[in-house]
Design an enzyme around this catalytic site. Structure first.
Site, PDB file in Angstrom:
ATOM      1  N   ARG A 123       2.138   2.420   2.901  1.00 12.55           N
ATOM      2  CA  ARG A 123       1.504   3.199   1.836  1.00 12.55           C
ATOM      3  C   ARG A 123      -0.007   3.034   1.862  1.00 12.55           C
ATOM      4  O   ARG A 123      -0.523   1.930   2.037  1.00 12.55           O
ATOM      5  CB  ARG A 123       2.033   2.736   0.478  1.00 12.55           C
ATOM      6  CG  ARG A 123       1.708   3.675  -0.678  1.00 12.55           C
ATOM      7  CD  ARG A 123       2.150   3.095  -2.003  1.00 12.55           C
ATOM      8  NE  ARG A 123       2.230   4.123  -3.036  1.00 12.55           N
ATOM      9  CZ  ARG A 123       2.182   3.869  -4.341  1.00 12.55           C
ATOM     10  NH1 ARG A 123       2.057   2.616  -4.763  1.00 12.55           N
ATOM     11  NH2 ARG A 123       2.263   4.846  -5.222  1.00 12.55           N
ATOM     12  N   ASP A 177      10.091   5.521 -10.552  1.00 17.09           N
ATOM     13  CA  ASP A 177       8.834   4.768 -10.594  1.00 17.09           C
ATOM     14  C   ASP A 177       8.955   3.536 -11.478  1.00 17.09           C
ATOM     15  O   ASP A 177       7.952   3.000 -11.947  1.00 17.09           O
ATOM     16  CB  ASP A 177       7.658   5.648 -11.053  1.00 17.09           C
ATOM     17  CG  ASP A 177       6.297   4.994 -10.826  1.00 17.09           C
ATOM     18  OD1 ASP A 177       6.185   4.196  -9.881  1.00 17.09           O
ATOM     19  OD2 ASP A 177       5.358   5.271 -11.606  1.00 17.09           O
TER      20      ASP A 177
END
Length: 297
Positions: free
Chosen positions: A123, A247
């Site tokens: 990421r 999330d």
């Protein structure tokens, strides 16, 4: 619970039971694990301090909601020490995949070890609250490290950063996944070039999007109708290139903390049939994150 000064509130710990029944093998494609700090200390250079939200909390939530799999993303609050995610991958016994933060000291031997453990992506951040974004040279180094392992590159952009990143797409010969629907401003009445650009990118080669973070981008909480509309639009434009995530535990959410059961219920507004729900939660994540169909007990 640790004794550090918490700057990021924890999740709603009383999830409502969803009205929606999830298909077997469903994957929550974007979650984090925080601590416990006594075992997995937060990085000294972190920009936020969360509550302890250990793997046991995530497992309890997923059992309640109906998820069998998850993609656990290394958090910036844990920095370069990936022990918390590697521990979760080991304990998950194939139920989990991981996304790493590849830094200047990461080696190819690290990537090989992480791959064997279940990591399948790296990421990068283009978000001011998480520090300086990577340079082109830094991204090229990450690509060189993870390319031989066929990992994806998870791109976390905020604001108009998606528009700036478009010029770099051709430099990245990997699967690209945009986190949280691009996190651009979806205010009513605002012209949204990011919306058009994201849909155009999805029409190209191996670009994906996580239909996560509705609570982060919505201007119409608690219903989040505007963010749900965007998620549905993206899914309908490329149903084969979308994955969905809670999330959890919702780091850096300010002013509105979503209930994870309510988030699961929004899937009924994004998809129109059991077949579409299975594609979003099972088929697409299996392919995108290199799960084996046999890895769900």
């Amino acid at each position: 619970m640790h004794t550090l000064t918490v700057t990021t509130p924890g999740p709603d710990r009383s999830p409502r039971r969803p009205r929606l029944s999830l298909p077997a093998g469903s994957c929550d494609s974007h979650v984090h694990v925080f601590g416990p700090h006594s075992r997995f200390p937060f990085a000294p250079e972190r920009t936020f301090t969360p509550e302890d939200v250990p793997l046991e909390d995530l497992q309890s939530l997923h059992s309640f909601l109906g998820f069998d799999r998850a993609v656990i993303v290394q958090s910036a609050c844990h920095g370069a020490d990936h022990s918390v995610v590697l521990d979760a991958l080991e304990r998950g016994k194939g139920r989990y995949r991981g996304v790493a933060l590849v830094g200047p000291t990461t080696t190819s031997a690290d990537i090989e070890k992480w791959h064997d453990a279940g990591m399948r992506g790296a990421r990068i951040h283009f978000a001011a609250h998480l520090g300086q974004p990577p340079s082109r040279d830094e991204i090229a180094r990450i690509v060189d490290l993870i390319g031989p392992f066929n990992w994806h590159l998870a791109v976390h952009v905020t604001g108009s950063a998606l528009l700036d990143f478009v010029d770099r797409i051709d430099e990245i010969p990997l699967r690209i996944i945009f986190d949280h629907m691009g996190r651009f401003d979806i205010s009513d009445g605002r012209e949204q070039p990011e919306r058009r650009v994201l849909k155009d990118l999805l029409a190209g080669d191996d670009v994906w999007v996580k239909l996560s973070g509705a609570d982060r981008i919505s201007k119409k909480t608690p219903g989040m109708d505007d963010a749900i509309e965007l998620a549905r639009e993206l899914f309908k434009s490329r149903p084969d290139r979308c994955v969905w995530g809670t999330d959890f535990p919702h780091p850096n959410t300010h002013g509105f903390m979503p209930n994870d059961g309510d988030l699961v219920n929004t899937l009924a507004q994004i998809t129109d049939s059991p077949a579409e729900l299975e594609q979003l939660l099972v088929t697409n994540p299996t392919r995108c994150f290199d799960f084996s169909p046999n890895e769900v007990p």
